[in-house]
Design a protein around this motif. Structure first.
Motif, mmCIF file in Angstrom:
data_model
loop_
_atom_site.group_PDB
_atom_site.id
_atom_site.type_symbol
_atom_site.label_atom_id
_atom_site.label_comp_id
_atom_site.label_asym_id
_atom_site.label_seq_id
_atom_site.Cartn_x
_atom_site.Cartn_y
_atom_site.Cartn_z
ATOM 1 N N THR A 1 -31.416 -91.239 0.637
ATOM 2 C CA THR A 1 -32.784 -91.770 0.724
ATOM 3 C C THR A 1 -33.313 -92.172 -0.647
ATOM 4 O O THR A 1 -34.241 -92.966 -0.748
ATOM 5 C CB THR A 1 -33.744 -90.703 1.275
ATOM 6 N N THR B 1 -24.412 -82.899 -5.904
ATOM 7 C CA THR B 1 -25.488 -82.686 -4.939
ATOM 8 C C THR B 1 -25.068 -81.839 -3.736
ATOM 9 O O THR B 1 -25.852 -81.648 -2.812
ATOM 10 C CB THR B 1 -26.034 -84.051 -4.463
ATOM 11 N N ASN C 1 -26.750 -82.742 6.269
ATOM 12 C CA ASN C 1 -26.758 -81.579 5.363
ATOM 13 C C ASN C 1 -28.168 -81.012 5.225
ATOM 14 O O ASN C 1 -28.345 -79.820 4.950
ATOM 15 C CB ASN C 1 -26.248 -81.981 3.980
ATOM 16 N N LYS D 1 -30.247 -80.484 -1.206
ATOM 17 C CA LYS D 1 -30.981 -80.133 0.009
ATOM 18 C C LYS D 1 -31.881 -78.935 -0.270
ATOM 19 O O LYS D 1 -33.005 -78.880 0.204
ATOM 20 C CB LYS D 1 -30.030 -79.861 1.168
ATOM 21 N N THR E 1 -33.771 -87.688 -4.514
ATOM 22 C CA THR E 1 -33.246 -86.942 -5.660
ATOM 23 C C THR E 1 -33.340 -87.774 -6.939
ATOM 24 O O THR E 1 -33.855 -87.309 -7.963
ATOM 25 C CB THR E 1 -31.774 -86.556 -5.390
#
Ligand SMILES: *Cc1c(COP(=O)(O)O)cnc(C)c1O
Length: 294
Positions: free
Chosen positions: A173, A278, A71, A43, A176
């Motif tokens: 999504t 992550t 997040n 994030k 990353t």
């Protein structure tokens, strides 16, 4: 951005396990979860470029979208609070309010303006017209955009010299995974949390990753129930044994998949695998953290 006190570059730790040595591969964990207690993991990586763009702009604030446990919204609220940037969070679910869960309460206390909209409006990203947002920088849900992809450059630079053969990351999504594939020559393996592989594949953003991405859907929520219990148990055990806390939606599932793939000889002998942690695990009692920090 020094005011954010981020732990960057994040640590890279070797993961030790009998199955890893037996299969003659090596595994390192990129601890992006340690960047900040709340501005965690990918994030921050995805926000970085947006914050730079904001600081060079005349915009009044930043607006973004998310679910009740997002997040991304949490990270944005913290960044906004620490850098004195006004933020607006458009939250999915008209029935919710700022007291619906601890996370939303914390986000509200950080000064983010929370707007709750119906699921239909959320799908269309209809921002209420009476809201003063015209001068705000807009970040799409989950940072899913070319800017979000380009923002992954910082993480890629930290990993470049490691020359990993494979990099494995959790996928929501896909921003990353696509960002890593854009900047690194390792094979990128994305473990999907949702069954949205077709959707990711058909979006033009995917092309930025130059097709070096293997998206694996096998571990996404097939049927809640048995598999879910298995991931839960694995996540808990992994956290205790390796002293690396994970949650079951993203990182627990990713490590579960990693061990499963190692077991099934997915990786040739001698592979050097980097698993991206992550983030997404918060200190257990947010109220205590607030009391300590503010
Ligand atoms: C948001 C999130 C992801 C998904 O990242 P994408 O870039 O949207 O694919 C993975 N892991 C954690 C912990 C997240 O919070």
């Amino acid at each position: 951005m020094n005011r954010l006190k981020l732990n960057i570059p994040s640590p890279l730790e070797e993961l030790i396990d009998p199955i890893i040595s037996e299969k003659e591969v090596s595994v390192y964990v990129k601890r992006d979860d340690l960047i900040h207690p709340y501005i965690t993991g990918n994030k921050w990586r995805k926000l970085k470029k947006y914050i730079q763009i904001f600081e060079e702009s005349q915009k009044k604030g930043i607006l973004s979208f998310g679910g009740a446990y997002s997040n991304h919204i949490m990270a944005l609220a913290f960044v906004g609070n620490l850098l004195n940037i006004p933020t607006i969070g458009i939250i999915r679910g008209h029935e919710l309010n700022k007291n619906s869960n601890q996370q939303l309460q914390l986000i509200d206390s950080l000064g983010m303006k929370l707007i709750f909209i119906s699921r239909e409006d959320y799908k269309k990203k209809n921002i209420p017209i009476d809201l003063e947002w015209k001068d705000y920088l807009i970040i799409p849900e989950g940072g899913y955009s070319k800017i979000g992809v380009d923002s992954m450059r910082e993480l890629a630079q930290e990993l470049e010299k490691e020359n990993a053969t494979h990099i494995i990351t959790a996928v929501g999504t896909g921003t990353t995974a696509i960002g890593l594939a854009k900047f690194l020559s390792s094979e990128i393996i994305g473990i999907l949390s949702l069954k949205n592989k077709a959707e990711i594949n058909k979006n033009e953003i995917k092309q930025l990753g130059q097709n070096k991405i293997e998206l694996l859907e096998d571990y996404s929520e097939k049927s809640y129930g048995k598999f879910d219990i298995e991931i839960n148990a694995f996540s808990e055990k992994f956290g205790l044994e390796k002293k690396i806390p994970v949650e079951k939606i993203y990182t627990g599932k990713m490590f579960y998949a990693l061990f499963d793939l190692i077991q099934k000889d997915y990786f040739p002998k001698g592979s050097k695998i980097i698993a991206i942690h992550t983030g997404g695990v918060y200190p257990t009692d947010p109220s205590k953290e607030i009391a300590n920090n503010f």
